[in-house]
Scaffold this motif. Structure first.
Motif, PDB file in Angstrom:
ATOM      1  N   PRO A 129       0.798  -1.232   0.000  1.00 64.37           N
ATOM      2  CA  PRO A 129       0.000   0.000   0.000  1.00 64.37           C
ATOM      3  C   PRO A 129       0.828   1.278   0.000  1.00 64.37           C
ATOM      4  CG  PRO A 129      -0.899  -1.578   1.574  1.00 64.37           C
ATOM      5  CD  PRO A 129       0.424  -2.121   1.128  1.00 64.37           C
ATOM      6  N   LEU A 130       2.101   1.190   0.388  1.00 63.62           N
ATOM      7  CA  LEU A 130       2.923   2.396   0.467  1.00 63.62           C
ATOM      8  C   LEU A 130       3.117   3.049  -0.897  1.00 63.62           C
ATOM      9  CD1 LEU A 130       5.712   1.344   3.005  1.00 63.62           C
ATOM     10  CD2 LEU A 130       3.376   2.149   3.434  1.00 63.62           C
ATOM     11  N   SER A 131       3.039   2.265  -1.967  1.00 61.40           N
ATOM     12  CA  SER A 131       3.141   2.830  -3.314  1.00 61.40           C
ATOM     13  C   SER A 131       1.800   2.806  -4.039  1.00 61.40           C
ATOM     14  CB  SER A 131       4.185   2.071  -4.139  1.00 61.40           C
ATOM     15  OG  SER A 131       3.834   0.701  -4.260  1.00 61.40           O
ATOM     16  N   PHE A 133      -2.202   3.793   0.119  1.00 56.65           N
ATOM     17  CA  PHE A 133      -1.804   4.767   1.139  1.00 56.65           C
ATOM     18  C   PHE A 133      -1.172   5.992   0.501  1.00 56.65           C
ATOM     19  CE2 PHE A 133       1.117   6.610   4.237  1.00 56.65           C
ATOM     20  CZ  PHE A 133       0.263   6.798   5.311  1.00 56.65           C
ATOM     21  N   LEU A 134      -0.319   5.788  -0.497  1.00 56.08           N
ATOM     22  CA  LEU A 134       0.338   6.911  -1.157  1.00 56.08           C
ATOM     23  C   LEU A 134      -0.681   7.812  -1.843  1.00 56.08           C
ATOM     24  CD1 LEU A 134       3.012   8.293  -1.910  1.00 56.08           C
ATOM     25  CD2 LEU A 134       3.125   6.806  -3.926  1.00 56.08           C
ATOM     26  N   LYS A 135      -1.760   7.219  -2.344  1.00 56.08           N
ATOM     27  CA  LYS A 135      -2.789   7.995  -3.026  1.00 56.08           C
ATOM     28  C   LYS A 135      -3.835   8.551  -2.063  1.00 56.08           C
ATOM     29  CE  LYS A 135      -3.652   4.633  -5.974  1.00 56.08           C
ATOM     30  NZ  LYS A 135      -4.240   3.873  -7.110  1.00 56.08           N
ATOM     31  N   GLY A 136      -3.665   8.287  -0.768  1.00 55.50           N
ATOM     32  CA  GLY A 136      -4.605   8.807   0.212  1.00 55.50           C
ATOM     33  C   GLY A 136      -5.933   8.087   0.230  1.00 55.50           C
ATOM     34  N   ALA A 143      15.583  16.368  -1.219  1.00 57.80           N
ATOM     35  CA  ALA A 143      14.565  16.464  -2.268  1.00 57.80           C
ATOM     36  C   ALA A 143      14.478  15.195  -3.099  1.00 57.80           C
ATOM     37  CB  ALA A 143      14.862  17.649  -3.185  1.00 57.80           C
ATOM     38  N   VAL A 144      15.354  14.217  -2.826  1.00 53.32           N
ATOM     39  CA  VAL A 144      15.317  12.934  -3.533  1.00 53.32           C
ATOM     40  C   VAL A 144      14.699  11.908  -2.587  1.00 53.32           C
ATOM     41  CG1 VAL A 144      16.644  11.138  -4.665  1.00 53.32           C
ATOM     42  CG2 VAL A 144      17.332  13.534  -4.907  1.00 53.32           C
ATOM     43  N   PHE A 145      13.557  11.362  -2.982  1.00 55.40           N
ATOM     44  CA  PHE A 145      12.813  10.438  -2.142  1.00 55.40           C
ATOM     45  C   PHE A 145      13.081   8.993  -2.552  1.00 55.40           C
ATOM     46  CE2 PHE A 145      10.540  14.402  -2.036  1.00 55.40           C
ATOM     47  CZ  PHE A 145      10.000  14.487  -0.755  1.00 55.40           C
ATOM     48  N   SER A 146      13.059   8.101  -1.575  1.00 60.50           N
ATOM     49  CA  SER A 146      12.983   6.667  -1.829  1.00 60.50           C
ATOM     50  C   SER A 146      11.747   6.163  -1.089  1.00 60.50           C
ATOM     51  CB  SER A 146      14.247   5.948  -1.354  1.00 60.50           C
ATOM     52  OG  SER A 146      14.438   6.151   0.039  1.00 60.50           O
ATOM     53  N   LEU A 147      11.417   4.908  -1.300  1.00 66.70           N
ATOM     54  CA  LEU A 147      10.156   4.419  -0.742  1.00 66.70           C
ATOM     55  C   LEU A 147      10.360   3.018  -0.170  1.00 66.70           C
ATOM     56  CD1 LEU A 147       7.178   5.041  -0.317  1.00 66.70           C
ATOM     57  CD2 LEU A 147       6.706   4.174  -2.601  1.00 66.70           C
ATOM     58  N   ARG A 148      10.343   2.945   1.172  1.00 69.43           N
ATOM     59  CA  ARG A 148      10.450   1.644   1.832  1.00 69.43           C
ATOM     60  C   ARG A 148       9.606   1.579   3.100  1.00 69.43           C
ATOM     61  NH1 ARG A 148      11.235  -3.596   0.637  1.00 69.43           N
ATOM     62  NH2 ARG A 148      11.849  -4.750   2.488  1.00 69.43           N
ATOM     63  N   THR A 149       9.571   2.666   3.857  1.00 68.38           N
ATOM     64  CA  THR A 149       8.871   2.675   5.142  1.00 68.38           C
ATOM     65  C   THR A 149       7.603   3.528   5.069  1.00 68.38           C
ATOM     66  OG1 THR A 149       9.989   4.635   6.000  1.00 68.38           O
ATOM     67  CG2 THR A 149      11.114   2.516   6.289  1.00 68.38           C
ATOM     68  N   ILE A 150       6.804   3.417   6.116  1.00 66.97           N
ATOM     69  CA  ILE A 150       5.595   4.225   6.169  1.00 66.97           C
ATOM     70  C   ILE A 150       5.949   5.704   6.189  1.00 66.97           C
ATOM     71  CG2 ILE A 150       5.514   4.003   8.694  1.00 66.97           C
ATOM     72  CD1 ILE A 150       2.524   4.403   6.272  1.00 66.97           C
ATOM     73  N   GLU A 151       7.044   6.074   6.871  1.00 69.69           N
ATOM     74  CA  GLU A 151       7.459   7.479   6.893  1.00 69.69           C
ATOM     75  C   GLU A 151       7.844   7.949   5.488  1.00 69.69           C
ATOM     76  OE1 GLU A 151       7.700   5.997  10.983  1.00 69.69           O
ATOM     77  OE2 GLU A 151       8.516   5.233   9.102  1.00 69.69           O
ATOM     78  N   GLN A 209       4.656   8.647   3.710  1.00 67.44           N
ATOM     79  CA  GLN A 209       4.016   9.861   4.222  1.00 67.44           C
ATOM     80  C   GLN A 209       4.695  11.117   3.683  1.00 67.44           C
ATOM     81  OE1 GLN A 209       4.433   8.843   8.373  1.00 67.44           O
ATOM     82  NE2 GLN A 209       2.243   8.447   8.618  1.00 67.44           N
ATOM     83  N   TRP A 210       6.037  11.116   3.715  1.00 66.48           N
ATOM     84  CA  TRP A 210       6.774  12.278   3.215  1.00 66.48           C
ATOM     85  C   TRP A 210       6.537  12.477   1.720  1.00 66.48           C
ATOM     86  CZ3 TRP A 210      11.633  10.043   5.995  1.00 66.48           C
ATOM     87  CH2 TRP A 210      11.551  10.343   7.360  1.00 66.48           C
ATOM     88  N   LEU A 211       6.540  11.367   0.978  1.00 60.47           N
ATOM     89  CA  LEU A 211       6.337  11.481  -0.462  1.00 60.47           C
ATOM     90  C   LEU A 211       4.918  11.941  -0.765  1.00 60.47           C
ATOM     91  CD1 LEU A 211       7.373  11.159  -3.320  1.00 60.47           C
ATOM     92  CD2 LEU A 211       6.866   8.707  -3.192  1.00 60.47           C
ATOM     93  N   ARG A 212       3.953  11.425  -0.034  1.00 61.98           N
ATOM     94  CA  ARG A 212       2.572  11.855  -0.266  1.00 61.98           C
ATOM     95  C   ARG A 212       2.419  13.346   0.006  1.00 61.98           C
ATOM     96  NH1 ARG A 212      -2.255   8.898   2.884  1.00 61.98           N
ATOM     97  NH2 ARG A 212      -1.625  10.269   4.607  1.00 61.98           N
ATOM     98  N   SER A 213       3.071  13.834   1.056  1.00 71.22           N
ATOM     99  CA  SER A 213       3.011  15.271   1.362  1.00 71.22           C
ATOM    100  C   SER A 213       3.571  16.106   0.221  1.00 71.22           C
ATOM    101  CB  SER A 213       3.788  15.563   2.651  1.00 71.22           C
ATOM    102  OG  SER A 213       3.189  14.935   3.757  1.00 71.22           O
ATOM    103  N   ALA A 214       4.600  15.570  -0.439  1.00 72.38           N
ATOM    104  CA  ALA A 214       5.198  16.297  -1.565  1.00 72.38           C
ATOM    105  C   ALA A 214       4.331  16.235  -2.806  1.00 72.38           C
ATOM    106  CB  ALA A 214       6.591  15.728  -1.864  1.00 72.38           C
ATOM    107  N   LEU A 215       3.627  15.116  -2.989  1.00 75.93           N
ATOM    108  CA  LEU A 215       2.845  14.935  -4.209  1.00 75.93           C
ATOM    109  C   LEU A 215       1.462  15.559  -4.138  1.00 75.93           C
ATOM    110  CD1 LEU A 215       3.624  11.174  -5.065  1.00 75.93           C
ATOM    111  CD2 LEU A 215       4.711  13.216  -6.018  1.00 75.93           C
TER     112      LEU A 215
END
Length: 406
Positions: free
Chosen positions: A46-48, A51-54, A125-133, A136-142
């Protein structure tokens, strides 16, 4: 009489599944579950996606409710990382200097995102995606919308993040080293289907491209080997993951694309098992080891390890499975990717309408299958893969022929 102790180093889905399965199979001993994160175990797909899409709360990703662990006497130790273990003494050394004696040790240390590894890629400013945090950070940016998003990597994570970024109204460019997205995962024929899907939804691509730098400052940009600068408010690195083998290395285990195990998830060290992303188990069905990083593998490996620990005759015989949701396309895949590489592809259904099933055939035997916006066929696909018998390609492609009849 004292009961045995099982220590599980890693509290992702594989580690949690091992604990759950041990209790469900009547294991009455002590279970310690060490997690590097502060959270109770959760699943990562769900992180990608949702959850990422809210579209879903974090609670939906929990492997079990937080209360389950205490209720089932599973000692969850958050923010605890294994350092190494002593096979002879049956002791695990934990960060901070503690030692835990075990009767069985399960390495469930997972994997970590690979860094871009180019100048400028280490800043915030470069994001990776592995944890819930991370999510969350990437969703805030998107979710701000209207931003220029550059995704480096055309694997499943990169493509799912691209779909999520577009759902927020961002301008998205995907940069990949391959000639076609997802080519290494599902081959060029199916890769083109997904590339067309994304292009139809406004995503731009730079295929056969190499990133050489990420420039910061007032005008951040991703720089390609050709000299092209792609302006970027948000950069996402989706260039794969590497198994977290440091505990195994420190303890003297030989590695082979992760920690090799037999079909019962046993390592070469007595009473030590490996599961999930870090494990490279022997799959009897294909007579070779196969490491994969999908959630179904975590469940399968954790289940087999638990069965082996309680003394059952356990063997990894699940067919690898994963799924993806992008825009209005949903898919499921079952099969053996190494056997599917370079195999013939047979389509059933309407590829242009993105409602079809793709079968990968080697020597006229189905080694993998993927259903796209066609549902309730996974049982039949897995049956064909498991059977390993030659099939008639024309009948396989004919929608008028029931899959159950093949």
């Amino acid at each position: 009489m004292s009961h045995p102790t099982v220590v599980i180093a890693g509290a992702g889905l594989a580690g949690a599944t091992t604990a759950v399965e041990l209790r469900e199979r009547g294991f009455a001993g002590r279970i310690l579950l060490l997690g590097a994160e502060a959270h109770h175990p959760y699943i990562r797909p769900p992180l990608s996606k949702e959850f990422l899409k809210g579209e879903a709360p974090f609670a939906d990703a929990a492997v079990r409710p937080d209360s389950w662990y205490a209720e089932n006497e599973v000692e969850f130790l958050p923010e605890s990382e294994a350092g190494s273990f002593d096979p002879g003494a049956h002791e695990l050394f934990v960060s901070g200097g503690a030692r835990i004696t075990y009767d069985s040790l399960v390495l469930a240390t997972g994997a970590s995102p690979r860094p871009l590894g180019v100048p400028g890629s280490g800043h915030g400013a470069v994001f990776s995606l592995r944890t819930i945090e991370d999510s969350q950070w990437l969703r805030s940016a998107l979710e701000v919308g209207g931003r220029r998003v550059v995704i480096v990597g055309t694997g499943w994570i990169g493509m799912e993040v691209a779909a999520a970024a577009r759902s927020y109204g961002n301008e998205v460019t995907v940069v990949g080293r391959s000639a076609v997205p997802l080519g290494s995962a599902i081959g060029p024929e199916l890769g083109h289907v997904f590339e067309t899907l994304h292009r139809d939804n406004g995503v731009a691509f730079r295929n056969d491209a190499h990133v050489v730098a990420v420039e910061g400052g007032d005008e951040q940009a991703v720089v390609l080997a050709t000299g092209e600068r792609i302006p970027a408010d948000v950069v996402v690195a989706g260039v794969g993951a590497s198994p977290n083998t440091i505990v195994a290395e420190r303890s003297g285990l030989a590695l082979d694309d992760g920690v090799p195990t037999d079909q019962g998830m046993r390592t070469v060290v007595e009473d030590v098992y490996a599961v999930g992303d870090v494990a490279n188990p022997l799959l009897p069905a294909i007579g070779r080891r196969l490491r994969n990083e999908h959630w179904a593998n975590a469940i399968a490996g954790g289940t087999v390890a638990a069965r082996a620990i309680v003394g059952e005759d356990a063997s990894y015989d699940d067919i690898p499975y994963f799924y993806s949701d992008q825009y209005d396309l949903g898919m499921e895949y079952s099969g053996y990717a190494p056997l599917a590489t370079g195999a013939d592809v047979v389509f059933r259904g309407d590829v242009g309408a993105r409602e079809f099933i793709a079968f990968w055939l080697r020597d006229d035997r189905v080694v993998a299958g993927m259903n796209v916006n066609v549902w309730d066929v996974q049982e039949q696909i897995q049956r064909l893969v498991r059977a390993g018998e030659p099939v008639d390609r024309r009948r396989l492609a004919d929608e008028g022929v029931d899959l159950a009849a093949l």
